[in-house]
Structures are given as C-alpha cells and as structure tokens.
Design a protein around this motif. Structure first.
Motif, PDB file in Angstrom:
ATOM      1  N   THR A 403     151.412  99.710  38.570  1.00  0.00           N
ATOM      2  CA  THR A 403     151.179  98.301  38.263  1.00  0.00           C
ATOM      3  C   THR A 403     149.704  97.953  38.381  1.00  0.00           C
ATOM      4  OG1 THR A 403     151.486  97.447  40.532  1.00  0.00           O
ATOM      5  CG2 THR A 403     153.464  97.761  39.185  1.00  0.00           C
ATOM      6  N   ASP A 404     149.320  96.891  37.674  1.00  0.00           N
ATOM      7  CA  ASP A 404     147.938  96.405  37.663  1.00  0.00           C
ATOM      8  C   ASP A 404     148.007  94.952  37.235  1.00  0.00           C
ATOM      9  OD1 ASP A 404     145.226  95.988  37.465  1.00  0.00           O
ATOM     10  OD2 ASP A 404     144.871  97.497  35.923  1.00  0.00           O
ATOM     11  N   ILE A 405     147.632  94.035  38.114  1.00  0.00           N
ATOM     12  CA  ILE A 405     147.743  92.607  37.836  1.00  0.00           C
ATOM     13  C   ILE A 405     146.533  91.883  38.412  1.00  0.00           C
ATOM     14  CG2 ILE A 405     149.226  92.395  39.893  1.00  0.00           C
ATOM     15  CD1 ILE A 405     150.436  89.885  38.653  1.00  0.00           C
ATOM     16  N   THR A 406     146.047  90.899  37.672  1.00  0.00           N
ATOM     17  CA  THR A 406     144.971  90.044  38.180  1.00  0.00           C
ATOM     18  C   THR A 406     145.391  88.588  38.061  1.00  0.00           C
ATOM     19  OG1 THR A 406     143.323  91.618  37.373  1.00  0.00           O
ATOM     20  CG2 THR A 406     142.528  89.464  38.035  1.00  0.00           C
ATOM     21  N   ARG A 407     145.156  87.861  39.131  1.00  0.00           N
ATOM     22  CA  ARG A 407     145.328  86.416  39.112  1.00  0.00           C
ATOM     23  C   ARG A 407     144.086  85.755  39.706  1.00  0.00           C
ATOM     24  NH1 ARG A 407     148.519  87.582  35.960  1.00  0.00           N
ATOM     25  NH2 ARG A 407     150.692  86.927  35.738  1.00  0.00           N
ATOM     26  N   THR A 408     143.730  84.624  39.135  1.00  0.00           N
ATOM     27  CA  THR A 408     142.626  83.807  39.630  1.00  0.00           C
ATOM     28  C   THR A 408     143.214  82.478  40.078  1.00  0.00           C
ATOM     29  OG1 THR A 408     141.161  84.851  38.002  1.00  0.00           O
ATOM     30  CG2 THR A 408     140.380  82.831  39.068  1.00  0.00           C
ATOM     31  N   VAL A 409     142.900  82.062  41.297  1.00  0.00           N
ATOM     32  CA  VAL A 409     143.507  80.846  41.845  1.00  0.00           C
ATOM     33  C   VAL A 409     142.417  79.894  42.339  1.00  0.00           C
ATOM     34  CG1 VAL A 409     145.644  82.008  42.470  1.00  0.00           C
ATOM     35  CG2 VAL A 409     143.807  81.857  44.143  1.00  0.00           C
TER      36      VAL A 409
END
Length: 595
Positions: A403-409
């Motif tokens: 898996t590989d995920i990016t989130r910006t918050v």
C-alpha cells in the motif's frame, strides 16, 4: 571519521593511492535497485544525502551532487554546500559535469557493478573528448575508507505461497523459457531483485521496506534456472519449494558462471543489469541480446489472485488510516512529525499480516512538506501549529499487497490560498481517476490531466503523477508510470495494460510554507462504453480513506467533480466502516458527509 568533510578528504586520499583523479558515486547496488541494503548506502555515507534517487561525482578540487526536483530542498538541508555543489537533474548530469570539469589526462574511476553499460559508454566517450579516461575499479574506493561499513544481510529467504502469488514458480520459469525460444536465446540474466523474488516466488528482508533477497539468477531455455544466493540464506523449506528445476549456487559464483556461457546467446536487460555482467559475458564469448527482463511486464500486470490480495490489503490499510486521521484530529495541539509517524506505525503493526512498512513514512508539517520526499529526523522534527498543513505519505508491506497513500490535512484554519491549491490538486486527482482512454495509451499521455488545474493558475509540481506498485514487492515498480515522457521521468512512454497498479498522486509545494499531495492507488481495468469503436481502459480505485473536506473550495469544483468526491466518500464508508468501532465509524461518516 567524525563528519562528511573528513570522509570526502579520506576518499580523495584513497583515489590518489589508487591512481585516480576522480570517482562517481551512484545511489544503487549491484542490482540497479532504487532502495538498497545498508551495505550499499555509499552516497549517504559520503555526502549525508538520504533521498532515494541521486548520485555524486568527486574530483581532486571539486565535488557535486545530482538530484531531481523531488530533492531540491532536502539535498541542501543534508549536504554541506561548502564541500559540494548542487546540480539539478535533468538539466545537469554526471557525464556532462565530468566533461566540463575533469582536467585533460584525468583518470576517473567507476565501479562496474554499480553502473549500466550505456552510462559507461556515454561517459567514456565524453571524457575521451577531453583527453580524460574512465577507469573501472576492482576495489570500490569508498569501501576501502568506510571502516564500519555494514555487511550484507544474512537473513533467510522465505517462500511466497502460491495462494498469494497466483502462479507457481515453475509456470513463471516456463513462460521465460518460451520467451527465450521466441527470441532465439539460450538464457536470460535476472539481476533485478524484485524480478527474482517474483519469478521464484520468494521474499526476503535484505533491503529495508522492500521484501527481497540479495541474489542473481539465470533462467534457461528448458525452464530450469541457476539461483545465486549466499548459503546461509537457504533453508530446507526453500530447497523443497524450488525443487529440482533450480540449481543453487553461492552468490559469489555468479560472475564465474557467466564466464561459462561462451557460445551461448544470452538476453540481458540493459536497464536492470550492471556493466560488469555484460563485460563478463563478452569476455566469455557469449552473444548478448539487449532485451527487457521478460518478467517485468508479467510482474506489472497483476493476476486475479494478486488483485484480490491488493483489494483486501488496501481495505485493511484504509481502516488504519481512518484510525490515524481521527487520532490526529483529536491531538493536533500536542503532536509533532515524529510522534505522528510513530503512532501511525503502531496502528499499522496491529495487523498480523503486516510484514513491514513499504517505505519510511513522509511525515511533514508546514514548510517541511514543501520537500516531496522529506524525511523527519530529531534535528528537523517540528511541532504542529495552527494555520498550516500536515502531509502524511505512508504505506505497508502486507503479505497480500503493498500500500501507498498520502493525505494532507488542515491543522487549525487553512488560508484561502491553501484551500485553492488543495482543490486544484484534488481536481487533478479526480481527472486521473476518472480517465477513460484507448488501449495502448501511455502514462505520459495522461500526466497532463492531473496538472491542468494547476497549470491554469501558473502552478506545477516537480515529480511524476504516478508510479507502478508491486504485489508484496517494491512500492515503486516499473515499467509503467504516469509522468512526462523523457527527462527524469523514465516510464512515461510505457503503454498501460489491464492489471497494472499505479499511484495517482498530484501535488503542490510552496517552498518555505507548505506542501500538498493526495494519493490513492488505482488498478487499470477494461471499460465498456456504448458505441465505442476501440478497446478502452480506465481505473478502479483501490485506496479508501477520507479526503479533508475542510481544505476544499467548493466554488472551484464542477458538479461532476463534486459527484466524484461524494461517491468516493460514500464508498469509503461502505468499505471501511464495517471494520471500525462505533466511535471511529461516527467520525468517518462525519468526514465523508456529502459536500
């Protein structure tokens, strides 16, 4: 040696002792790997640069590092500008720099086990025009001065079961044998670690975050193979798994075995094999056919078992991200980059199918997130503060998928500019996810879909939009990419095929202030369109976790884009919600409410 300046001085002394006037230091190993074992971290040891792509060149009176746009900020933070100049790729490269700066008569060393043959030929020609010479070394001069250099890993190889691989090793080797017959070749060299792991249904722990083992292989026209691996890494289970069709040898015997292939026709991948392999075959009198490793495309186009495994792993990882993002929201006032990434790893490791992270998490707040591949350390770590953004790019190596995920918050109240930039990145992400395209389309043809909303505001980002992803293998896997063709973005000209998995990760980075990236993984799938006169492909989304609605400027989005976001969030709740506790599910439903 106490610091990197001392190491550079020691290297120059060693070069003089070896009769050399310069040396080239790539960031790779004998397998042309992107991520390498600690024993091969020569560039980091010498310069301090810890990125995953780069190189350096050293002369008696000057030295330079070479990195692409992903590392423009990082290399300047980690490398001493008093000792090194900073060169930007693709505008500059090692060959051109040496041609410009190496004096006439200079002898520039290179390790033939760390460079491709085409680089050697091109650089040798460039230096010859200056009256200088490129010289192969038998002893790497960095190894000679790196007194506490780690040894290669002795960890045992493990069997990757067919229930997860979807195909037997014998079947894969026979497919290579059939390909060799079509090419009129007797054998194929497999030097890439992920190719060997996939072909023989093996996994290992010799490279941090990438489940591969150090080995070389030869696959022959009768479907048998020679596998070269250190004896300590071989178990009884492994021998039984490989069977009589695979002959085991010590890793150190590989070069000598190449010397026995005189009179044979051997397929060698020029991109994934080092110069020393070709030189050994030529010396033996073998005929070399320069062809792409025959396992690359089958490995990239996942079978049904691998796809099912990915879907399952992505769903479990989505639950991890929901728990983490909820925790970040609740503790923003007491967090820093290292605390946040440590907590995310704790949550991931609660899953017994997790074998490792898929890469070192990029946990970046504020200005640090403006470096796309930033790595937080005790020195660079910063606390969260209201009025900026937190970017977390992470992933796991699960036994059934990578898996590989990016989130910006948002942390506190974001500025209008932040919301504008985030929304444009989201528009680019939606454009890729929604794309429908004819069979044969290259990733490079899709790349501009993601950039258009940023281009319209005079903005861009200095990295590719998507990379291939392995099946419990490398998080960066070729040959496919969604990226501009040429330059630093190799792979953008590869036709996309059903079964390929890629990331979808446009971004925006404002130096000194903040960074934004939204990343999901997508699967290339056939698409049916009424009345179409061509075979069409599109993407199935694999990654499910909320996208921060606080950062969205609704006025910028079309009705179609709003519908995409609402549909995506509804699917996040449907897939992830059942595995959560009541409190977590309530938080998720709030985050995924229709826009």
């Amino acid at each position: 040696m106490s610091n990197h300046s001392d190491r550079l001085a020691a290297l120059r002394q060693q070069l003089a002792a070896q009769g050399l006037d310069g040396f080239v230091v790539p960031l790779t190993d004998e397998h042309m790997s992107e991520y390498v074992g600690s024993y091969a971290h020569r560039l980091a040891w010498l310069t301090g640069f810890e990125g995953s792509a780069g190189s350096a060149a050293v002369l008696a009176d000057k030295a330079a590092t070479f990195t692409d746009g992903r590392y423009t900020l990082q290399v300047r933070q980690q490398v001493d500008g008093a000792d090194w100049s900073f060169e930007s790729v693709p505008e500059s490269n090692v060959t051109d720099w040496l041609k410009a700066h190496a004096p006439a008569g200079a002898r520039i060393g290179y390790d033939p086990w760390l460079h491709r043959r085409d680089w050697v030929a091109r650089t040798r020609e460039a230096l010859a025009a200056k009256g200088a010479e490129l010289v192969a070394v038998t002893t790497n001069p960095i190894d000679a001065v790196w007194s506490d250099r780690p040894e290669r890993s002795k960890a045992a190889l493990v069997v990757h079961p067919e229930r997860l691989a979807g195909r037997s090793s014998a079947d894969k080797r026979q497919a290579v044998a059939d390909w060799l017959g079509e090419q009129g070749a007797d054998a194929a060299v497999l030097a890439a670690l992920d190719s060997i792991a996939w072909t023989f249904n093996l996994r290992g722990s010799d490279v941090s975050r990438t489940p591969v083992g150090l080995a070389f292989a030869l696959v022959h026209g009768d479907g048998t193979a020679d596998l070269f691996v250190e004896g300590e890494k071989v178990t009884a289970e492994l021998r039984q798994h490989l069977g009589n069709g695979v002959r085991l040898h010590e890793r150190a015997e590989f070069e000598a075995k190449l010397g026995e292939l005189g009179g044979k026709t051997v397929a060698v991948d020029p991109e994934r094999s080092v110069a020393a392999i070709g030189e050994a075959l030529e010396k033996a009198g073998a005929t070399i056919i320069a062809l792409r490793d025959p396992t690359v495309l089958p490995r990239a186009t996942k079978n049904e078992t691998e796809v099912a495994g990915h879907r399952a792993a992505q769903t479990r990882d989505g639950a991890v991200m929901v728990k983490f993002l909820k925790w970040v929201d609740a503790h923003q006032g007491e967090l820093d980059e290292l605390k946040a990434s440590a907590r995310l790893e704790e949550i991931r490791r609660e899953d017994p199918t997790l074998k490792d992270l898929s890469f070192d998490s990029i946990s970046a707040f504020g200005a640090n997130a403006a470096s796309p591949h930033y790595h937080s350390t005790e020195k660079s770590n910063v606390p969260f503060a209201p009025g900026s953004l937190y970017l977390i790019d992470s992933g796991g190596q699960y036994e059934d998928g990578t898996t590989d995920i990016t989130r910006t918050v948002a942390v506190g109240e974001p500025t209008p500019e932040m919301r504008d930039r985030f929304t444009r990145v989201l528009q680019g992400h939606i454009a890729i996810d929604s794309a429908v395209f004819p069979k044969g389309t290259r990733g490079g043809q899709l790349d501009s879909f993601a950039r258009r909303p940023l281009w319209e505001a005079g903005l861009d980002y200095a990295h590719g939009t998507g990379h291939g992803v392995g099946s419990f293998l490398s998080v960066h896997e070729g040959p496919q990419r969604i990226a501009p063709v040429g330059g630093a973005y190799a792979g953008g000209d590869e036709p996309l095929q059903a079964g390929m998995i890629l990331s979808n990760e446009p971004g925006y980075y404002k130096e000194g202030e903040y960074g934004i990236r939204i990343e999901n993984l997508v699967l290339v799938v056939p698409v049916e369109v009424a009345g179409a006169d061509k075979e069409l492909l599109g993407f199935e989304t694999l990654t499910f976790a909320p996208i921060d609605r606080r950062l969205i400027d609704r006025a910028l989005l079309s009705d179609r884009e709003v519908q995409w976001l609402n549909d995506y969030h509804a699917e996040v709740v449907r897939r992830i919600g059942p595995g959560l506790g009541a409190e977590e599910r309530a938080w998720l439903e709030e985050q995924c409410a229709p826009l």
